[in-house]
Design a protein around this motif. Structure first.
Motif, short mmCIF file in Angstrom:
data_model
loop_
_atom_site.label_atom_id
_atom_site.label_comp_id
_atom_site.label_asym_id
_atom_site.label_seq_id
_atom_site.Cartn_x
_atom_site.Cartn_y
_atom_site.Cartn_z
N ASP A 91 0.82 -1.27 -0.04
CA ASP A 91 0.09 0.17 -0.29
C ASP A 91 1.00 1.26 0.02
O ASP A 91 0.30 2.26 -0.30
CB ASP A 91 -1.04 -0.03 0.90
N ASN A 92 2.15 1.13 0.39
CA ASN A 92 2.67 2.51 0.34
C ASN A 92 4.36 1.85 0.23
O ASN A 92 4.71 0.77 1.02
CB ASN A 92 2.74 3.33 1.62
N ILE A 93 5.28 2.71 -0.34
CA ILE A 93 6.74 2.58 -0.20
C ILE A 93 7.42 3.84 -0.03
O ILE A 93 6.76 4.90 -0.49
CB ILE A 93 7.26 2.02 -1.72
N TYR A 128 -0.67 0.46 9.76
CA TYR A 128 0.17 -0.40 8.83
C TYR A 128 0.98 -1.21 9.60
O TYR A 128 1.08 -1.22 10.76
CB TYR A 128 1.13 0.73 7.96
N TYR A 129 1.36 -2.45 8.62
CA TYR A 129 2.45 -3.18 8.98
C TYR A 129 3.56 -2.69 8.12
O TYR A 129 3.40 -2.46 6.95
CB TYR A 129 2.01 -4.69 8.72
N ARG A 130 4.79 -2.49 8.73
CA ARG A 130 5.95 -1.87 8.06
C ARG A 130 7.04 -2.97 7.97
O ARG A 130 7.26 -3.40 8.86
CB ARG A 130 6.55 -0.47 8.42
N ARG A 151 -3.07 -2.84 7.78
CA ARG A 151 -3.37 -3.82 8.96
C ARG A 151 -4.85 -4.41 8.50
O ARG A 151 -5.02 -5.53 8.98
CB ARG A 151 -3.59 -3.13 10.22
N GLU A 152 -5.81 -3.51 7.82
CA GLU A 152 -7.13 -4.00 7.55
C GLU A 152 -6.89 -5.25 6.80
O GLU A 152 -7.79 -6.09 6.57
CB GLU A 152 -8.00 -3.11 6.77
N VAL A 158 -8.22 -12.42 9.11
CA VAL A 158 -8.71 -13.08 10.25
C VAL A 158 -10.03 -13.11 10.63
O VAL A 158 -10.92 -13.96 11.07
CB VAL A 158 -7.90 -12.32 11.42
N ALA A 159 -10.94 -11.92 10.23
CA ALA A 159 -12.29 -11.89 10.31
C ALA A 159 -13.14 -13.10 9.77
O ALA A 159 -13.90 -13.78 10.16
CB ALA A 159 -12.73 -10.61 10.12
#
Length: 763
Positions: A91-93, A128-130, A151-152, A158-159
């Motif tokens: 999603d991002n760099i 986020y996870y980075r 993170r979603e 997981v949901a």
């Protein structure tokens, strides 16, 4: 003591409580299963990021070698956008300079001006996870890249897994209820005197086990299938990245057999992904480039435009080991769940015994059984960190000397301070119980344990961590001391050995579940999550005691007024001058506690961490102690009630413990520690009931008071437990692990001989 009749028929309440136990047991499995699923998802994303980071970093490195500067890199945004688009999961760099200053970012709203807080390869920084990786210029580090994914993405998966997990639970619950309810209805429709309690509990236990076995089988199948699918997907992504590179280069007119550096690129890809065994590029006639650890069948084959193929093989040995680990974790969870269910079924048995009792005295006697459930849940919450506390301390100190202490000795400080605080609490709890009743120190201890767990999760330096573990120990000392005092005060000395053994079995049931579950969570979510989960779980025993044991909230009958500090010293001198009491405390209880906690809470996690054993496996090894105590403890407790000369049990405990400690000298690894813990657990099963009975039957115990006697006993117990990690930590600084533990075995044997010599006339 009043036990008011409930308005709802107790048989109906029993059925409802049985259903609640069934739901709780399934929820226990579901929660641990979801934790494992989330860990697998994060592992998949980590592998995905690692694959794309290798290619991205190589693209930048090539440009830097041609003279480009990383802080003036034309086309960086286009390169970043292309990687994010190809990935579909990034999603991002962000790119940071060698000094840590931000240079480029795809998402201006997610800017990090400094690369702070990213201490691990994968770090969670909401939302986020980075994923952090080096950007190289040849052999030098030119900067740092960060791939971020929301993170979603993980939360959504997981949901979905949680919703899917409800389906097998619903199927198993419906199936089991069809068997359970008719059986309960048949037995409970009889009169109270005709109720077959063993049959009822057998029906409940078997029904719950069937339900759990079905869900565990379903869970194992799902996890293994998901992992294999993820491994194949990531390997396929590696192949596609190389395929795109080959298409680009051949499109520039470079022949397939003239791709410089391709062997090195294949090597980096294979080494960065453990699930990948080899990569191979071939034309129609021969293999051109290949790198791999072993030759296996081709799992993935992609055609190269213009002729040729790129092939990949999965490392089935590594994948099989991961599958084995997943299955072992699921079986461990099943075993923990069985212990959890056992404690819940015992609670149900206590409940049905109370409501089918013939008189008030029998009802009170059965109600005492509630303390086992309360202490089991409490220990489950408070012992979640036992598999890694010395290891975490080592990380906080970065393995360096501090406060003038060596590294090995430093790692023992949190455990020893925790036990020292419990020792201090033992001094206070005995008198507090005599003045105000058992319930106040018990509930106060739980509150302190909750606070300590939550603050331990945010400790960032050794001093604060030691402080919070000391607070946890103080809470533990209050609660454990008051639980034992409850047993002494309300058992009236009748079947005290069996009651003490049952209480100890409940304690170690909590130890097992807490330590093993904590290890599983630590491997998957980190140490902080373990302490946070611990704080939440510790609320349950407080609620349980208030709801089910409020009829015992009373001050004990005191025969005399409060005594002064001077009078307390007089009592202590009188109590310890008794030869039998002195020999029990100094030559049996103290050395046993020293050896027990030295090997259990300190040596086991430290040695297994040095062998790079996972925290989940460490938790499984430590389970051996509790399982042995649970299943041998009640039997040996009833045996001590029947045998006249109970001192022989203390000698047998010394022999068993010594054998266990010497096992570590002549064997090695996980097996040696497993045997050592087993023999120490046998020693504990023998010694604990016998010590309680021997102390209680001494005339001097009645003279100084039960509360004072119990407090003194706990002082020696905690003193030994505190010294255990310190002694072994000091020995580890000068000798090998094996030699240090052998020296501890010699000390324990010598103490047992001293006890025998002091009690020859009583043997």
């Amino acid at each position: 003591m009043n036990f008011p009749k409930p308005e709802i028929n107790y048989k109906l309440k029993f059925v409802l409580m049985t259903l609640a136990v069934l739901l709780l047991s399934e929820a226990f499995l579901l929660v641990l299963g979801i934790i494992s699923f989330k860990n697998n998802q994060l592992s998949f994303y980590t592998s995905h990021m690692r694959v794309y980071s290798e290619d991205f970093s190589e693209s930048i490195s090539i440009s830097l070698r041609f003279g480009k500067s990383i802080d003036k890199f034309l086309g960086m945004e286009e390169l970043m956008s292309g990687v994010a688009s190809s990935s579909g999961r990034i999603d991002n760099i962000e790119i940071f300079s060698e000094k840590g200053d931000l240079l480029y970012s795809l998402d201006p709203d997610a800017l990090m001006t400094k690369i702070s807080g990213l201490t691990k390869e994968l770090t969670e920084q909401a939302p986020y996870y980075r994923f952090k990786f080096p950007v190289r210029n040849g052999e030098k580090i030119a900067g740092t890249g960060v791939f971020s994914f929301k993170r979603e993405r993980v939360d959504s998966a997981v949901a979905d897994a949680l919703r899917s997990g409800f389906r097998p639970i619903a199927y198993s619950l419906i199936s089991v209820l069809l068997l359970l309810l008719p059986g309960l209805r048949f037995f409970l429709r009889k009169g109270d005197s005709q109720i077959s309690k063993p049959r009822i509990m057998s029906i409940v236990f078997v029904s719950i086990i069937l339900c759990q076995a079905f869900y565990t089988f379903y869970s194992i199948q799902g996890q293994v299938s998901t992992y294999r699918k993820m491994a194949r997907e990531v390997a396929d992504e590696v192949v596609k990245i190389h395929l795109e590179d080959i298409r680009y280069l051949t499109g520039k007119g470079i022949a397939l057999d003239e791709l410089n550096g391709m062997d090195l690129r294949l090597k980096k890809s294979v080494e960065s992904l453990p699930e990948l065994s080899f990569l191979e590029i071939a034309d129609e006639n021969k293999t051109l480039y290949k790198w791999g650890r072993k030759t296996v069948a081709y799992d993935l084959i992609h055609a190269i435009p213009g002729g040729g193929t790129i092939k990949a093989g999965l490392d089935q040995t590594y994948i099989s080991s991961k599958v084995k680990e997943l299955v072992l974790d699921s079986v461990t969870v099943m075993g923990l769940s069985l212990l959890f269910v056992t404690e819940l079924v015992i609670f149900l048995l206590v409940y049905i015994n109370i409501h089918s009792a013939r008189d008030e005295g029998e009802r009170i006697r059965f109600s005492i059984g509630y303390i086992r459930t309360a202490i089991a849940i409490y220990l489950f919450g408070t012992m979640m960190g036992i598999s890694f506390i010395p290891v975490l301390m080592n990380e906080l100190t970065s393995g360096k000397n501090l406060w003038g202490l060596s590294g090995n000795l430093l790692t023992s400080i949190p455990v020893s301070m925790e036990i020292l605080a419990a020792l201090i609490a033992s001094f206070l709890a005995g008198g507090w119980m005599d003045r105000s009743g058992w319930h106040k120190p018990f509930l106060s201890g739980i509150v302190l344990s909750i606070i300590a767990a939550l603050f331990s999760s945010i400790a960032t330096n050794p001093a604060s961590f030691v402080l919070f573990r000391a607070l946890a120990g103080f809470g533990y000392g209050l609660s454990w001391m008051s639980a034992q005092g409850f047993l002494f005060n309300f058992s009236g000395g009748v079947n005290l050995g069996r009651g003490s053994a049952s209480l100890i079995a409940g304690i170690y049931s909590g130890y097992i579940c807490g330590g093993a579950v904590g290890g599983l969570i630590a491997d998957r979510l980190g140490y902080a999550a373990v302490f946070q989960f611990s704080g939440i779980v510790l609320i349950i025993p407080a609620v349980f005691v208030i709801v089910f044991m409020h009829s015992f909230f009373q001050r004990p009958e005191l025969h005399g007024s409060a005594i002064s500090i001077k009078a307390s010293f007089v009592k202590a001198r009188k109590y310890l001058s008794d030869k039998s009491v002195f020999s029990i405390l100094l030559f049996s209880l103290l050395p046993f506690s020293l050896a027990q906690m030295g090997i259990f809470l300190f040596a086991t996690p430290v040695i297994l961490d040095s062998l790079h054993v996972s925290k989940a496996t460490t938790g499984r090894v430590m389970m051996i102690y509790g399982i042995t105590v649970i299943y041998l403890g009640p039997f040996l407790g009833s045996l001590t009630d029947r045998v006249t000369n109970k001192r022989v049990f203390l000698v047998l405990a010394g022999i068993s413990g010594t054998i266990g400690l010497f096992m570590v000298k002549y064997l090695s690894g996980v097996f040696a520690l497993s045997l050592a813990i087993f023999f120490m657990s046998v020693a504990g099963s023998i010694a604990n009931p016998a010590i309680s009975l021997l102390v209680h039957e001494q005339d001097v115990t009645n003279e100084v008071g039960v509360g004072f006697a119990v407090g003194t006993q706990r002082v020696f117990d905690k003193l030994g437990q505190m010294l255990g990690p310190l002694v072994l930590g000091s020995l580890f600084s000068f000798y090998s692990f094996q030699t240090s533990i052998q020296m501890l075995g010699v000390f324990y044997f010598f103490a047992t001989v001293c006890y025998m010599l002091m009690n020859r006339s009583n043997s």
